[in-house]
Design a protein around this motif. Structure first.
Motif, PDB file in Angstrom:
ATOM      1  N   SER A  32     -34.191 -27.445  28.875  1.00 43.05           N
ATOM      2  CA  SER A  32     -34.786 -27.750  30.177  1.00 43.05           C
ATOM      3  C   SER A  32     -36.303 -27.724  30.078  1.00 43.05           C
ATOM      4  O   SER A  32     -36.864 -27.441  29.025  1.00 43.05           O
ATOM      5  CB  SER A  32     -34.308 -26.737  31.217  1.00 43.05           C
ATOM      6  N   THR A  33     -36.954 -28.010  31.201  1.00 47.35           N
ATOM      7  CA  THR A  33     -38.417 -28.072  31.239  1.00 47.35           C
ATOM      8  C   THR A  33     -38.990 -26.718  31.687  1.00 47.35           C
ATOM      9  O   THR A  33     -38.266 -25.869  32.198  1.00 47.35           O
ATOM     10  CB  THR A  33     -38.886 -29.144  32.235  1.00 47.35           C
ATOM     11  N   GLU A  34     -40.295 -26.581  31.515  1.00 46.18           N
ATOM     12  CA  GLU A  34     -40.982 -25.367  31.983  1.00 46.18           C
ATOM     13  C   GLU A  34     -40.810 -25.209  33.485  1.00 46.18           C
ATOM     14  O   GLU A  34     -40.646 -24.094  33.984  1.00 46.18           O
ATOM     15  CB  GLU A  34     -42.476 -25.426  31.633  1.00 46.18           C
ATOM     16  N   GLU A  35     -40.852 -26.321  34.193  1.00 45.18           N
ATOM     17  CA  GLU A  35     -40.682 -26.301  35.647  1.00 45.18           C
ATOM     18  C   GLU A  35     -39.303 -25.747  36.026  1.00 45.18           C
ATOM     19  O   GLU A  35     -39.180 -24.952  36.965  1.00 45.18           O
ATOM     20  CB  GLU A  35     -40.855 -27.713  36.205  1.00 45.18           C
ATOM     21  N   ASP A  36     -38.271 -26.138  35.277  1.00 43.90           N
ATOM     22  CA  ASP A  36     -36.922 -25.616  35.534  1.00 43.90           C
ATOM     23  C   ASP A  36     -36.860 -24.108  35.313  1.00 43.90           C
ATOM     24  O   ASP A  36     -36.232 -23.375  36.082  1.00 43.90           O
ATOM     25  CB  ASP A  36     -35.889 -26.296  34.633  1.00 43.90           C
ATOM     26  N   VAL A  37     -37.526 -23.639  34.268  1.00 43.34           N
ATOM     27  CA  VAL A  37     -37.547 -22.204  33.970  1.00 43.34           C
ATOM     28  C   VAL A  37     -38.281 -21.458  35.079  1.00 43.34           C
ATOM     29  O   VAL A  37     -37.825 -20.407  35.539  1.00 43.34           O
ATOM     30  CB  VAL A  37     -38.181 -21.925  32.587  1.00 43.34           C
ATOM     31  N   GLU A  38     -39.391 -22.009  35.540  1.00 40.73           N
ATOM     32  CA  GLU A  38     -40.139 -21.390  36.646  1.00 40.73           C
ATOM     33  C   GLU A  38     -39.282 -21.316  37.908  1.00 40.73           C
ATOM     34  O   GLU A  38     -39.338 -20.329  38.642  1.00 40.73           O
ATOM     35  CB  GLU A  38     -41.434 -22.157  36.930  1.00 40.73           C
ATOM     36  N   LYS A  39     -38.476 -22.335  38.148  1.00 40.88           N
ATOM     37  CA  LYS A  39     -37.563 -22.318  39.305  1.00 40.88           C
ATOM     38  C   LYS A  39     -36.558 -21.182  39.163  1.00 40.88           C
ATOM     39  O   LYS A  39     -36.219 -20.514  40.138  1.00 40.88           O
ATOM     40  CB  LYS A  39     -36.810 -23.648  39.433  1.00 40.88           C
TER      41      LYS A  39
END
Length: 137
Positions: A32-39
């Motif tokens: 996944s993306t960094e944005e997904d991890v932040e979510k």
């Protein structure tokens, strides 16, 4: 750590920081993306399959927070701590307390927030069990 109101994302972020795992490694692991991890970090709750992956990545059982919550805040069912008959045998179902639950309760007593009697009344922990924990302090 507030065991009554669990915010799993912040607990995960805390473990990631503690183990100093890079965001790149996490992204590869979850594909996944960094944005997904932040979510995920901002999520109060998440799918059990994703939480299980976090448990594997961080080598930590995040489900224990929910188990602790159930032990402390779920109403006791009438058959939880009594003998039940099962195929002509008596079975005693015993509650299981995690170390986090024990620490949480002992901290309440140590800081004076609750007395031992308050704990016994509110959380339905047997007096003998509680006093054994207190002895080990």
């Amino acid at each position: 750590m507030n065991i009554k109101n669990i915010h799993i994302g912040s607990l995960i972020r805390s473990k990631v920081e503690e183990h100093q795992i890079s965001i790149e490694r996490i992204c590869r692991f979850f594909e996944s993306t960094e944005e997904d991890v932040e979510k995920m970090y901002r999520a109060k709750s998440m799918d059990t399959e994703i939480l299980l992956k976090w448990c594997k990545l961080l080598k930590f059982d995040f489900f224990r927070f929910y188990t602790g919550h159930l032990i402390l805040y779920s109403p006791q069912s009438r058959i939880d701590n009594v003998f039940r008959k099962k195929e002509n045998t008596l079975v005693f179902r015993k509650s299981i307390y995690t170390q986090e639950v024990k620490d949480f309760i002992l901290e309440k007593i140590k800081t004076g927030v609750m007395t031992a009697n308050d704990v016994v009344e509110r959380y339905k922990i047997p007096k003998t069990t509680l006093y054994k924990w207190m002895k080990k302090l």
